[in-house]
Design a protein around this motif. Structure first.
Motif, short mmCIF file in Angstrom:
data_model
loop_
_atom_site.label_atom_id
_atom_site.label_comp_id
_atom_site.label_asym_id
_atom_site.label_seq_id
_atom_site.Cartn_x
_atom_site.Cartn_y
_atom_site.Cartn_z
N GLU A 4 0.82 -1.21 0.00
CA GLU A 4 0.00 0.00 0.00
C GLU A 4 0.86 1.27 0.00
N THR A 5 2.15 1.14 -0.29
CA THR A 5 3.01 2.31 -0.35
C THR A 5 2.49 3.29 -1.40
N PRO A 6 2.40 4.59 -1.08
CA PRO A 6 1.87 5.55 -2.06
C PRO A 6 2.66 5.52 -3.36
N LEU A 7 1.98 5.78 -4.43
CA LEU A 7 2.58 5.75 -5.76
C LEU A 7 3.47 6.97 -5.95
N SER A 8 4.66 6.74 -6.43
CA SER A 8 5.53 7.85 -6.81
C SER A 8 5.42 8.06 -8.30
N PRO A 9 5.80 9.22 -8.83
CA PRO A 9 5.68 9.46 -10.28
C PRO A 9 6.56 8.53 -11.10
N LEU A 10 7.64 7.97 -10.50
CA LEU A 10 8.58 7.18 -11.26
C LEU A 10 7.99 5.93 -11.88
N PRO A 11 7.23 5.08 -11.13
CA PRO A 11 6.73 3.84 -11.74
C PRO A 11 5.87 4.06 -12.97
N LEU A 12 5.00 5.08 -12.93
CA LEU A 12 4.13 5.33 -14.08
C LEU A 12 4.97 5.69 -15.30
N GLN A 13 5.97 6.52 -15.12
CA GLN A 13 6.84 6.88 -16.23
C GLN A 13 7.60 5.65 -16.72
N HIS A 14 8.02 4.83 -15.77
CA HIS A 14 8.79 3.63 -16.10
C HIS A 14 7.96 2.64 -16.92
N LEU A 15 6.64 2.61 -16.70
CA LEU A 15 5.79 1.64 -17.37
C LEU A 15 5.19 2.15 -18.68
N THR A 16 5.50 3.37 -19.03
CA THR A 16 4.89 3.95 -20.23
C THR A 16 5.16 3.12 -21.47
N ASP A 17 6.36 2.58 -21.58
CA ASP A 17 6.74 1.84 -22.79
C ASP A 17 6.73 0.33 -22.57
N ALA A 18 6.09 -0.14 -21.51
CA ALA A 18 6.04 -1.58 -21.24
C ALA A 18 5.31 -2.30 -22.36
N ARG A 19 5.77 -3.49 -22.69
CA ARG A 19 5.11 -4.34 -23.68
C ARG A 19 5.02 -5.76 -23.14
N PRO A 20 3.88 -6.39 -23.16
CA PRO A 20 2.58 -5.83 -23.56
C PRO A 20 2.11 -4.83 -22.52
N ARG A 21 1.26 -3.93 -22.91
CA ARG A 21 0.81 -2.88 -22.00
C ARG A 21 -0.36 -3.37 -21.15
N VAL A 22 -0.19 -4.52 -20.59
CA VAL A 22 -1.17 -5.14 -19.70
C VAL A 22 -0.40 -5.76 -18.55
N MET A 23 -0.84 -5.53 -17.31
CA MET A 23 -0.17 -6.10 -16.16
C MET A 23 -1.17 -6.49 -15.08
N SER A 24 -0.77 -7.48 -14.32
CA SER A 24 -1.58 -7.92 -13.18
C SER A 24 -1.18 -7.13 -11.95
N ALA A 25 -1.96 -7.27 -10.88
CA ALA A 25 -1.65 -6.59 -9.63
C ALA A 25 -0.28 -7.03 -9.12
N ALA A 26 0.01 -8.34 -9.22
CA ALA A 26 1.30 -8.84 -8.74
C ALA A 26 2.45 -8.23 -9.53
N GLN A 27 2.28 -8.09 -10.84
CA GLN A 27 3.34 -7.50 -11.66
C GLN A 27 3.52 -6.03 -11.33
N LEU A 28 2.43 -5.31 -11.15
CA LEU A 28 2.53 -3.89 -10.84
C LEU A 28 3.24 -3.67 -9.50
N ARG A 29 2.99 -4.56 -8.54
CA ARG A 29 3.65 -4.38 -7.24
C ARG A 29 5.16 -4.49 -7.36
N THR A 30 5.64 -5.32 -8.29
CA THR A 30 7.09 -5.42 -8.48
C THR A 30 7.67 -4.13 -9.02
#
Length: 351
Positions: A4-30
């Protein structure tokens, strides 16, 4: 950091170019993104969308067909026990995705991945069928429809997706179809396109208890006729391409003034060698049908061999996968005729 750690701006920027652009909750937590933070990104005007429970689309537009497949697999797949590193952006074509464990695409979506021209395009499908073990405690939701199986087949990897083999995918597709024409086209393409043999399809339809449905029975009749014709064409090609002497095609054998001995697909009277194609497939869904059909084949073969006639038993699959080897088997039987006692005289009649 907890989940439940608050979201920092970095992860969203880091995931902008992720492929495929679909992730599960477990993947997002990593990547440092909690479930609450992911939900916040899906608010009106936000950069993400929730595709399925526990699965997020990392852009606001509609999902592509590939993203829907990834999303359905992530929803249905067994979560990894431990995932210390971020999931690779794109799983390799030959490597199973860690979060897709115990899940594979089946039904019409799988047939589309197998390149069936008679299957609808992926993006036009309202549902994506995902095969999972019977013990999985999930429900179908949204466009992800779960198909449960007591025994999971061996998966095939196509374009990075785990996909059910054609016979199982066909059975799962047919279970959802009521259009006799659509069923017939799918089954015919499976055999005509060289994807599998008729017996494998009928076995899966039998296991799914679909052989009692009239529109499926009609399609199976067409399937078996198609499979028989293809096997005969392969046999003709084997004789021609491998320089075997021309046989008498499709004949009945009888004892002079006696009973009918049975039909064979090819017969060399000078060498007393017969070829019989096995294109049988049980239609009633009962084990004793297999036994009865095989017993009939065995009795005929034993009777002919007692008369000195060598019977070579070929299947459509053998002719498809090892034509050269089957030609050698037939040639060996023809050459060995000189070392055998003369066969009994039989009458040969057109079938």
């Amino acid at each position: 950091m907890n989940h439940e750690t608050p979201l920092s701006p970095l992860p969203l920027q880091h995931l902008t170019d992720a492929r495929p652009r679909v992730m599960s909750a477990a993947q997002l937590r990593t990547h440092g993104v909690s479930t609450a933070d992911a939900g916040a990104h899906c608010l009106p005007g936000g950069p993400w969308r929730q595709l399925l429970p526990g699965v997020w689309l990392l852009h606001p537009g509609p999902p592509t067909s590939e993203e829907r497949l990834h999303g359905a697999l992530l929803y249905a797949g067994r979560p990894p026990v431990r995932q210390a590193k971020a999931v690779p952006a794109q799983p390799g074509a030959g490597e199973p995705h860690a979060s897709y464990a115990d899940a594979m695409v089946t039904g019409l979506a799988a047939l589309a991945l197998h390149r069936f021209t008679s299957a609808p395009p992926l993006l036009s499908l309202d549902r994506v069928d995902i095969l999972v073990p019977r013990t999985r405690r999930l429900r179908s939701v949204g466009f992800a429809r779960l198909v449960r199986s007591a025994a999971m087949p061996t998966t095939q990897q196509i374009a990075g997706f785990p996909v059910a083999p054609v016979p199982r995918a066909l059975a799962d597709a047919v279970a959802q179809l009521v259009d006799a024409g659509a069923v017939r086209r799918l089954l015919t393409e499976a055999v005509r396109g060289g994807h599998c043999e008729p017996v494998a399809v009928v076995r899966e339809l039998r296991n799914a208890r679909l052989l009692s449905l009239p529109h499926v029975v009609d399609a199976v009749d067409s399937l078996l006729a198609e499979g028989r014709a293809i096997a005969e064409d392969r046999l003709y090609r084997m004789v021609a391409e491998h320089g075997l002497p021309a046989p008498l095609w499709n004949v009945d054998l009888r004892l002079p003034g006696g009973p009918r001995l049975g039909s064979v697909d090819a017969y060399w009277p000078d060498q007393a060698v017969a070829v019989e194609l096995d294109t049988r497939a049980p239609r009633q869904g009962l084990r004793h049908d297999d036994d009865a059909l095989w017993s009939a084949y065995a009795r005929k073969r034993e009777h002919l061999e007692r008369l000195g006639i060598t019977v070579v038993h070929l299947t459509g699959q053998k002719l498809r996968d090892a034509l050269d080897q089957q030609a050698t088997v037939v040639r060996t039987a023809l050459m060995a005729s000189h070392d055998r006692d003369p066969a009994a005289y039989v009458v040969v009649l057109p079938r």
